[in-house]
Scaffold this motif. Structure first.
Motif, mmCIF file in Angstrom:
data_model
loop_
_atom_site.group_PDB
_atom_site.id
_atom_site.type_symbol
_atom_site.label_atom_id
_atom_site.label_comp_id
_atom_site.label_asym_id
_atom_site.label_seq_id
_atom_site.Cartn_x
_atom_site.Cartn_y
_atom_site.Cartn_z
ATOM 1 N N GLY B 21 55.785 60.004 90.024
ATOM 2 C CA GLY B 21 54.444 60.466 90.361
ATOM 3 C C GLY B 21 53.833 59.654 91.477
ATOM 4 O O GLY B 21 53.272 60.193 92.430
ATOM 5 N N LEU B 22 53.968 58.303 91.379
ATOM 6 C CA LEU B 22 53.396 57.447 92.427
ATOM 7 C C LEU B 22 54.110 57.689 93.753
ATOM 8 O O LEU B 22 53.480 57.780 94.806
ATOM 9 C CB LEU B 22 53.486 55.978 92.019
ATOM 10 C CG LEU B 22 52.600 55.584 90.826
ATOM 11 C CD1 LEU B 22 52.771 54.127 90.499
ATOM 12 C CD2 LEU B 22 51.143 55.880 91.106
ATOM 13 N N ALA B 23 55.452 57.834 93.684
ATOM 14 C CA ALA B 23 56.200 58.119 94.916
ATOM 15 C C ALA B 23 55.773 59.454 95.490
ATOM 16 O O ALA B 23 55.601 59.595 96.710
ATOM 17 C CB ALA B 23 57.699 58.110 94.630
ATOM 18 N N ALA B 222 42.294 55.254 86.390
ATOM 19 C CA ALA B 222 43.707 55.047 86.714
ATOM 20 C C ALA B 222 44.572 56.025 85.928
ATOM 21 O O ALA B 222 45.484 56.644 86.487
ATOM 22 C CB ALA B 222 44.117 53.614 86.408
ATOM 23 N N TRP B 223 44.268 56.202 84.613
ATOM 24 C CA TRP B 223 45.082 57.152 83.819
ATOM 25 C C TRP B 223 44.908 58.563 84.351
ATOM 26 O O TRP B 223 45.871 59.327 84.427
ATOM 27 C CB TRP B 223 44.686 57.106 82.349
ATOM 28 C CG TRP B 223 44.957 55.810 81.657
ATOM 29 C CD1 TRP B 223 44.092 55.136 80.845
ATOM 30 C CD2 TRP B 223 46.151 55.014 81.703
ATOM 31 N NE1 TRP B 223 44.674 53.982 80.400
ATOM 32 C CE2 TRP B 223 45.919 53.883 80.897
ATOM 33 C CE3 TRP B 223 47.366 55.155 82.349
ATOM 34 C CZ2 TRP B 223 46.879 52.895 80.722
ATOM 35 C CZ3 TRP B 223 48.324 54.171 82.181
ATOM 36 C CH2 TRP B 223 48.081 53.068 81.376
ATOM 37 N N PHE B 224 43.681 58.921 84.692
ATOM 38 C CA PHE B 224 43.458 60.276 85.206
ATOM 39 C C PHE B 224 44.235 60.505 86.495
ATOM 40 O O PHE B 224 44.860 61.535 86.683
ATOM 41 C CB PHE B 224 41.972 60.516 85.451
ATOM 42 C CG PHE B 224 41.289 61.262 84.337
ATOM 43 C CD1 PHE B 224 41.934 62.297 83.700
ATOM 44 C CD2 PHE B 224 40.014 60.931 83.937
ATOM 45 C CE1 PHE B 224 41.321 62.993 82.672
ATOM 46 C CE2 PHE B 224 39.386 61.617 82.914
ATOM 47 C CZ PHE B 224 40.040 62.641 82.283
ATOM 48 N N PHE B 228 47.286 63.142 87.217
ATOM 49 C CA PHE B 228 47.335 64.103 88.325
ATOM 50 C C PHE B 228 48.673 64.010 89.050
ATOM 51 O O PHE B 228 49.307 65.016 89.360
ATOM 52 C CB PHE B 228 46.214 63.823 89.327
ATOM 53 C CG PHE B 228 45.083 64.790 89.212
ATOM 54 C CD1 PHE B 228 45.240 66.092 89.637
ATOM 55 C CD2 PHE B 228 43.874 64.407 88.682
ATOM 56 C CE1 PHE B 228 44.203 66.994 89.536
ATOM 57 C CE2 PHE B 228 42.835 65.296 88.568
ATOM 58 C CZ PHE B 228 42.995 66.591 88.986
ATOM 59 N N ASP B 229 49.100 62.767 89.323
ATOM 60 C CA ASP B 229 50.373 62.578 90.027
ATOM 61 C C ASP B 229 51.527 63.163 89.230
ATOM 62 O O ASP B 229 52.397 63.849 89.774
ATOM 63 C CB ASP B 229 50.622 61.089 90.263
ATOM 64 C CG ASP B 229 49.646 60.521 91.263
ATOM 65 O OD1 ASP B 229 48.998 61.309 91.950
ATOM 66 O OD2 ASP B 229 49.541 59.283 91.347
ATOM 67 N N ILE B 233 54.404 66.333 89.719
ATOM 68 C CA ILE B 233 55.851 66.320 89.508
ATOM 69 C C ILE B 233 56.246 67.383 88.486
ATOM 70 O O ILE B 233 57.208 68.145 88.693
ATOM 71 C CB ILE B 233 56.303 64.926 89.029
ATOM 72 C CG1 ILE B 233 55.967 63.873 90.082
ATOM 73 C CG2 ILE B 233 57.782 64.925 88.714
ATOM 74 C CD1 ILE B 233 56.771 63.982 91.334
ATOM 75 N N THR B 234 55.491 67.449 87.364
ATOM 76 C CA THR B 234 55.835 68.422 86.323
ATOM 77 C C THR B 234 55.704 69.842 86.848
ATOM 78 O O THR B 234 56.579 70.683 86.624
ATOM 79 C CB THR B 234 54.929 68.226 85.100
ATOM 80 O OG1 THR B 234 54.948 66.852 84.731
ATOM 81 C CG2 THR B 234 55.419 69.037 83.931
#
Ligand code: SF4
Lengths: 151, 313
Positions: B21-23, B222-224, B228-229, B233-234
């Motif tokens: 997700g971060l990538a 941060a969790w939100f 989202f990230d 991906i999903t």
């Protein structure tokens, strides 16, 4: 400093989100702040993002002298920000009151009201100066000077 | 039990998804910057943002339901990670598959939107309230075209299981061509789900400051952001599984590489659309979804039913 603190410190330096607040400026400095966020200067290189809400922001870019009208609002915005937070005074007016010094409706520079971490003089400040100031503020977070007065 | 825990927490679960997700966020932001002719953030930017937010003070507004306010980000994250397990990624079968998982995945992907709504609704800020109302309004616009677009191929294959769906298309790749319109619809609807330009109406920083997340700070934000990230991906994995199920029988290494290529392709498409268009108004968005996307999606379903009647009955 432990490893975790060092990582946290690193992340803070790399990801300063800013909020822009006009505390009574003539609008000159505000236009320059907005200009420095355009693709031409690309502040996202340093991780700087403009945020609309004080809850998300780390750095308050305040421009202009503090007028009596705006004083309460400025304090309120500052208190809505989550710790750790920093204030940058953008423009000569924000540093000292500038040309508005001594007016009946003006309190003076931002540091009359809030603890300021960086002063960026100029009338109006150029985008280059703003970027330079923000980068210097971040560098001083990495190696704090002896008598730091970070808010 | 041990392997299940590793699957949930490490691979292909939470840790893998967080990294992916971060990538993905980095690639999206970098491509967006390059399209605008600027440098863009360095590769560690999403990670630095995430750690910084984790270490910040978290504020809960007065009058907010403290429990609800704190729980919503966790719910959002759980729902998107759970949905990931039912999507076939690099093989023809998902980690956990059962008949009907296509519908479960679609509903799991709806949960984050509701958490954004509830989180904004309980923060008692006008901006957050407006943002959550827009989030829900937008949900009613894109959800129907998305469901129709994803369920069309399922009708053609005669199964409600994503894994069986990929097996079906693996054997008959030409049947995918009939679903090209569905792919475009699903991609546009995914933009709405991810609240990306042109459908970032609920967040609209220039008009309603931060939308539903206006009052969120620190860890919860941060969790939100992470959810989202991961949702990106999903969602991209879902589209890849339903509309691009090529080369799934290649074994782990090649299949995994191919999977990454597909996800990258979808993220690049999202970034491209994001830099090409501007934000719509909420009424334009709903008009577009109901007057253009939904009818085309219905047509798509009819085409699939006719094809099924001719070839597979
Ligand atoms: S420093 Fe100059 S440009 Fe900036 S607000 Fe003051 S008078 Fe205006």
């Amino acid at each position: 400093m432990g490893a975790i603190q060092r990582i946290v410190q690193w992340s803070r330096v790399k990801s300063p989100w800013v909020i822009h607040f006009n505390s009574g400026a003539c609008n000159g400095c505000d236009i320059e702040i907005v200009a420095s966020l355009t693709p031409r200067y690309d502040l996202e290189r340093f991780g700087v993002l403009l945020k609309g809400t004080p809850r998300h922001a780390d750095v308050l870019l305040a421009s202009g002298p503090v007028t009596r009208q705006i004083e309460d609002r400025l304090l309120r915005i500052y208190e809505q920000m989550a710790e750790p937070k920093f204030v940058v005074a953008v423009g000569t007016c924000a540093c000292t009151g500038g040309v508005f010094q001594g007016l009946y409706n003006v309190k003076g520079g931002i540091d009359r009201i809030l603890p300021v971490s960086a002063y960026i003089p100029g009338c109006p400040v150029t985008p280059n100066a703003i970027i330079d100031g923000v980068v210097k503020l971040l560098a001083s977070l990495e190696n704090p000077p002896k008598k730091a007065s970070a808010g | 039990m041990g392997t299940a825990l590793i699957q949930i927490l490490v691979f292909p679960g939470l840790l893998f998804l967080a990294v992916a997700g971060l990538a993905g966020e980095f690639i999206d932001r970098r491509l967006y910057a390059r399209f605008q002719n600027r440098m863009g953030p360095p590769w560690f930017q999403p990670l630095a943002d995430f750690i910084k937010l984790l270490s910040k003070e978290e504020l809960v507004p007065d009058g907010a339901d403290r429990g609800l306010f704190r729980l919503m980000p966790v719910f959002a994250l759980t729902a998107v990670v759970t949905a990931f397990f039912y999507i076939p990624l690099w093989g023809t079968s998902a980690l956990h598959a059962f008949s009907g998982d296509a519908i479960v995945v679609l509903y799991l992907l709806t949960i984050p939107t509701f958490t954004y709504f509830l989180g904004g609704y309980t923060s008692k800020s006008v901006y957050a309230l407006l943002g959550s109302a827009r989030t829900l309004t937008q949900l009613y616009a894109y959800e129907v075209p998305l469901f129709l677009a994803v369920l069309g191929p399922c009708l053609l294959a005669g199964t409600w299981s994503l894994s069986e769906l990929t097996l079906f298309f693996q054997a008959r790749p030409w049947a995918l061509a009939a679903n090209a319109a569905g792919f475009v619809i699903a991609l546009i609807a995914l933009l709405g789900k991810l609240e990306k330009v042109p459908f970032d109406i609920p967040e609209a920083e220039t008009e309603i400051v931060g939308g539903a997340f206006t009052e969120y700070s620190g860890r919860f934000l941060a969790w939100f952001r992470l959810s989202f990230d991961i949702e990106m991906i999903t969602g991209a994995s879902l589209l890849a599984a339903v509309f691009l199920p090529f080369g799934l029988g290649l074994g782990f290494a090649a299949g995994f590489g191919l999977y990454l290529v597909k996800i990258l392709f979808l993220i690049a498409l999202i970034a491209l659309i994001r830099s090409l268009v501007a934000r719509l108004r909420i009424d334009q968005m709903i008009g577009f979804c109901w007057k253009v996307l939904a009818p085309v999606a219905f047509l798509q379903v009819i085409v699939n039913l006719v094809l099924k009647g001719i070839f597979f009955s």
